[in-house]
Design an enzyme around this catalytic site. Sequence first.
Site, PDB file in Angstrom:
ATOM      1  N   ASN A 131       0.862  -1.195   0.000  1.00 41.71           N
ATOM      2  CA  ASN A 131       0.000   0.000   0.000  1.00 41.71           C
ATOM      3  C   ASN A 131       0.893   1.237   0.000  1.00 41.71           C
ATOM      4  O   ASN A 131       1.411   1.635   1.039  1.00 41.71           O
ATOM      5  CB  ASN A 131      -0.910  -0.054   1.234  1.00 41.71           C
ATOM      6  CG  ASN A 131      -1.749   1.195   1.392  1.00 41.71           C
ATOM      7  OD1 ASN A 131      -1.794   2.044   0.496  1.00 41.71           O
ATOM      8  ND2 ASN A 131      -2.417   1.306   2.533  1.00 41.71           N
ATOM      9  N   CYS A 134      -2.109   5.314   0.497  1.00 44.24           N
ATOM     10  CA  CYS A 134      -3.087   5.782   1.480  1.00 44.24           C
ATOM     11  C   CYS A 134      -3.116   7.316   1.459  1.00 44.24           C
ATOM     12  O   CYS A 134      -2.086   7.956   1.665  1.00 44.24           O
ATOM     13  CB  CYS A 134      -2.748   5.288   2.881  1.00 44.24           C
ATOM     14  SG  CYS A 134      -3.949   5.901   4.088  1.00 44.24           S
ATOM     15  N   LYS A 170      -0.299  -1.387  -4.777  1.00 44.88           N
ATOM     16  CA  LYS A 170      -1.621  -0.737  -4.758  1.00 44.88           C
ATOM     17  C   LYS A 170      -1.490   0.731  -5.134  1.00 44.88           C
ATOM     18  O   LYS A 170      -0.825   1.504  -4.445  1.00 44.88           O
ATOM     19  CB  LYS A 170      -2.274  -0.886  -3.379  1.00 44.88           C
ATOM     20  CG  LYS A 170      -3.702  -0.372  -3.370  1.00 44.88           C
ATOM     21  CD  LYS A 170      -4.479  -0.908  -2.201  1.00 44.88           C
ATOM     22  CE  LYS A 170      -5.914  -0.448  -2.224  1.00 44.88           C
ATOM     23  NZ  LYS A 170      -6.662  -0.963  -1.084  1.00 44.88           N
ATOM     24  N   ASN A 197      -6.771   2.654  -4.668  1.00 48.14           N
ATOM     25  CA  ASN A 197      -7.028   3.066  -3.285  1.00 48.14           C
ATOM     26  C   ASN A 197      -8.108   4.155  -3.322  1.00 48.14           C
ATOM     27  O   ASN A 197      -8.609   4.515  -4.378  1.00 48.14           O
ATOM     28  CB  ASN A 197      -5.735   3.575  -2.634  1.00 48.14           C
ATOM     29  CG  ASN A 197      -5.710   3.262  -1.142  1.00 48.14           C
ATOM     30  OD1 ASN A 197      -6.709   3.461  -0.453  1.00 48.14           O
ATOM     31  ND2 ASN A 197      -4.586   2.799  -0.645  1.00 48.14           N
ATOM     32  N   GLY A 249     -15.809   0.757  -5.581  1.00 47.90           N
ATOM     33  CA  GLY A 249     -17.233   0.949  -5.855  1.00 47.90           C
ATOM     34  C   GLY A 249     -17.990  -0.277  -6.303  1.00 47.90           C
ATOM     35  O   GLY A 249     -19.100  -0.154  -6.819  1.00 47.90           O
ATOM     36  N   GLY A 270     -14.777  -3.524  -0.809  1.00 48.72           N
ATOM     37  CA  GLY A 270     -14.497  -2.940   0.506  1.00 48.72           C
ATOM     38  C   GLY A 270     -15.727  -2.295   1.113  1.00 48.72           C
ATOM     39  O   GLY A 270     -16.376  -2.850   1.999  1.00 48.72           O
ATOM     40  N   SER A 271     -16.103  -1.115   0.613  1.00 48.25           N
ATOM     41  CA  SER A 271     -17.191  -0.342   1.220  1.00 48.25           C
ATOM     42  C   SER A 271     -18.526  -1.082   1.215  1.00 48.25           C
ATOM     43  O   SER A 271     -19.348  -0.878   2.110  1.00 48.25           O
ATOM     44  CB  SER A 271     -17.356   0.989   0.495  1.00 48.25           C
ATOM     45  OG  SER A 271     -16.165   1.713   0.600  1.00 48.25           O
TER      46      SER A 271
END
Length: 309
Positions: A131, A134, A170, A197, A249, A270-271
């Site tokens: 990652n 971020c 990422k 990300n 998304g 994820g979300s």
Amino acid sequence: MLTPELSCSFLGMNLTNPLVLASGILGTSASLMERVALSGAAAITAKSCGPEARAGHPNPVTVSWECGVLNAIGLTNPGARAEVPLLRETKQRLVALGVPLFASIFAPRLEDFGEVARIIAEAEPDLIEVNISCPNVASEFGTPFSASAQSAAAVTRTVRKAVSLPISIKLAPNVPEISRIAQAVVTEGADAITAINTMPAMLIDAIAAKPVLSNHTGGLSGPALKPIALRCVYELAQAVSVPIIGTGGVWSGRDAAEMLMAGATLVGVGSAVVRNGPSIFNRISGELSQFMSENGYAQLADLRGKALP
Ligand SMILES: Cc1cc2nc3c(=O)[nH]c(=O)nc-3n(C[C@H](O)[C@H](O)[C@H](O)COP(=O)(O)O)c2cc1C
């Protein structure tokens, strides 16, 4: 009606479907990650961990709004040494389910990435996701490594030297040329790309006349991010030949199909898990199967890259 085949292979791993738990969501304990696998995720990414324990930002760190999620958790984690037993236990539980485990690492300084990767490799994850993107720690860490091809390549080189496990870098959406950055990390030995990300963003509470998050800005994810993620994956698929974990998304089976059509090999979620809980995995794979069946796609390979020129 044909029954479509959802199984796929990714860097030599066999997955029952293309859906992966994205990093930072429920990836903090063995039992939670096992629960997500039992709910239909075909691979699990753990929460990102760095060289030292971090408390992260003070609350509020996450807000759910009508078009998705805004978060600035601030990379809360126990530090790489403490992460190893957690990942070992998780791996043991996931092996029994035939579900690969992806670790996720970050570091504030270039020179720390190799050491964090080496420590995490002791837990023998199936892949290390790096990652470098971020958006919520810039006040402490400075500009993310994902911002330029040069810095992204330097991190990849360091991690590649440190471990022989597969690595996925990422990337961030808020860069002028994501393809050039991807090409640079692939040249340095990245086995895959995770894209994307969250997107730097903010929400303001009009009554309080203040930003909603304690960090003021945060990373946007969920439905509002999908068109940005699709555009990134679509460009990346034309620029590199390594597999892409398309993330951003994905809320439904149709979203997953779109991500595969843009050129992704796997699809991060994820979300949608934040909003609906882990059962969303079985729902998305069921909807994907139905979409494929109704539209004459027998296997994922028939969908993959279908929207590319
Ligand atoms: C609450 C939350 C925490 C996150 N933490 C991390 C993290 O620790 N490491 C990371 O690489 N990405 C993290 N992300 C980004 C997600 O992995 C993913 O890339 C992004 O949310 C887009 O996917 P989505 O729209 O399906 O959520 C986080 C996202 C959210 C919503």
